[in-house]
Design an enzyme around this catalytic site. Sequence first.
Site: not given
Length: 565
Positions: A334-336, A375
Amino acid sequence: MATLTFPIFFLMAILPFSEGYLTYIAARLPLKGFRAAPGAPWPMPKEWTNFTEQFTVDPKTFSIVHDVDCDILVAAEKRYQDLLFGKQSGRKTPSLKQVEKLHITSGKCEKYPSIDSNESYVLKVSPGIALLESSAVWGALRGLETFSQLLYIDSNNEFKINATIIVDSPRFQHRGLMLDTARHYLAVDTILANLDAMAYNKFNVFHWHIVDDQSFPYVSEEFPALSRKGAYGPNLVYTKGDIRKIIEYARLRGIRVIPEFDTPGHTQSWGRALKDFLTPCYGDGKNPGTANYTSHAEFEIVNPILNSTYDVIHKLFSEVKKDFPDQYLHLGMDEAYRACWATNPEIKNFMTSNGFGSNFTLLEHLSTKIIIWHDPVDNGAEVGNDTIVQIWKDSSFDPNKFKPGHEYLSKVVKKGYKTIFSACWYLNYISYGQDWRKRYECEPLDFAGSEDDHSRVIGGEACIWAEYVDETNLLSRLWPRASAVAERLWSPRHVKDIDSAAFRLDQQRCRMLRRGIPAEPILNGYCEQVDWKADTNPAVSAAESTKATKPCFAFFIVTVYIYSQ
Ligand SMILES: *[C@@H]1O[C@H](CO)[C@@H](O)[C@H](O)[C@H]1NC(C)=O
Ligand SMILES: *[C@@H]1O[C@H](CO)[C@@H](O)[C@H](O)[C@H]1NC(C)=O
Ligand SMILES: *[C@@H]1O[C@H](CO)[C@@H](O)[C@H](O)[C@H]1NC(C)=O
Ligand SMILES: *[C@@H]1O[C@H](CO)[C@@H](O)[C@H](O)[C@H]1NC(C)=O
Ligand SMILES: *[C@@H]1O[C@H](CO)[C@@H](O)[C@H](O)[C@H]1NC(C)=O
Ligand SMILES: *[C@@H]1O[C@H](CO)[C@@H](O)[C@H](O)[C@H]1NC(C)=O
Ligand SMILES: *[C@@H]1O[C@H](CO)[C@@H](O)[C@H](O)[C@H]1NC(C)=O
């Protein structure tokens, strides 16, 4: 200004209702909903046939017996003998017929729970021998918990249980709770106490978000420097022994333990030990290892162009696989935030020449089943078709940035992936009042889709991110709010009368208090027969100052302040 204080016996306006078990105080407005009789189960079983005939149980002679050889049942019998009678000094009612034994017949004794565990059971409470039947040991555990909830103690201090027939099985197979031990460290005892609370609510997956940007408490044999440099302190770590203890405790309660090692973002703490593991960001446009807040830090995301990166991932995850017996690993993803990658000229070249657009992945060569946050799929990447995708984004976090959670869910199941829903169950978000209600009202299948689409939602997870959570507030913030999620995931869809659920949930809250979980209140009133001793709870004993005292509501005193100039 003069202050005058005097007491009033306020019994006219505030009526206490004793339910033999709980006393409710309805102030100003009458309480809505059906008041569950004592001994009402939580979560609501699939089929609950209740009778008004009452039996008694003698704590001195009652026994639980089983006819399969299974270490899980042996441990459960011991545990429930205690949970049934515990510190309560109750006795049998001489005039009533007695339930003398609970006889458990369960087919399969499996070693570890899995995604295919069968948790169904049938429970019949009748005088003499009560029967609990299940096809696997996991159903026996769920049924034992239900049996323990049916037993209650009345105002004469006598144990009672009604004639009952329960035919039960969960609505969703994956019913998880995620703890984050990276923002703040949680002691092993607190994690164990939380596993108990999970078992009381029939959760079956502990999703352990063990490391993150902030700290790396997992002790690796392959890379000992990761926790030596990445943990908050030498004792604020999880050793192999700690992990074995947690997995064993969970196993005996039918709970899977799935660790999450989030990559390629959320990896800042890894970089303290592993030079080169993180991409140097060019925050000033010229020099590697420079930040550009708030876009990115100096180093914060995995460096995908070095072979050493893959070597670390491969070795570390192989070690993790040995520690955790579950078939699944959670890889985060997530949230890379790619802002840092975009500043680094070498990475830009690499991305171009390797055809990597938005789909950089570290999944290859891992012989494990995988769960990820949604994501990458949301960004258009394809992941293995047997990957389970966990949905978290929701417009309630930030309506300018996100769509409603069900939109993401619907999109992902329509691509064919199995999913776990968490979007409406981020319990780190709190609000005033009966905050559990909106958790309870959230229905995972509340989106237009075919039967196939709906069948790909295999469950959900309550998540509690730990930016503002540690030993001092974890258990009371989670419970009984997470119980609301537990019922949504276990009970049939039609169980949604929330006003009536409140009374059963309040019973469940009192039950948890009695068992040492400092669950917070949801209605005005008090739990009778609760001998709440703060020192029985690991999380609370850590903070002496928060010791709870037994509430005393012998009479109600309203203090009226009259202010006059
Ligand atoms: C008996 O069970 C039904 C559900 O089957 C429930 O709605 C009802 O409230 C229960 N009765 C009591 C007295 O709790
Ligand atoms: C159990 O029996 C009592 C006494 O007959 C009755 O008042 C109560 O509603 C029953 N409980 C349930 C859950 O049916
Ligand atoms: C679990 O076992 C019961 C009883 O044997 C059976 O009816 C049911 O289909 C099984 N459930 C699953 C999901 O396999
Ligand atoms: C820093 O980030 C901002 C936006 O996040 C960007 O506009 C700016 O160009 C960046 N600075 C450098 C030197 O790259
Ligand atoms: C990285 O690994 C690949 C494939 O094994 C190899 O061809 C390449 O030379 C390696 N690069 C470096 C810098 O070692
Ligand atoms: C990654 O994306 C590129 C272009 O967007 C595509 O050609 C490639 O097949 C994708 N790879 C994977 C593994 O999805
Ligand atoms: C998943 O992909 C594999 C090949 O990569 C294929 O054999 C399998 O049938 C696919 N499964 C599903 C459910 O699409």
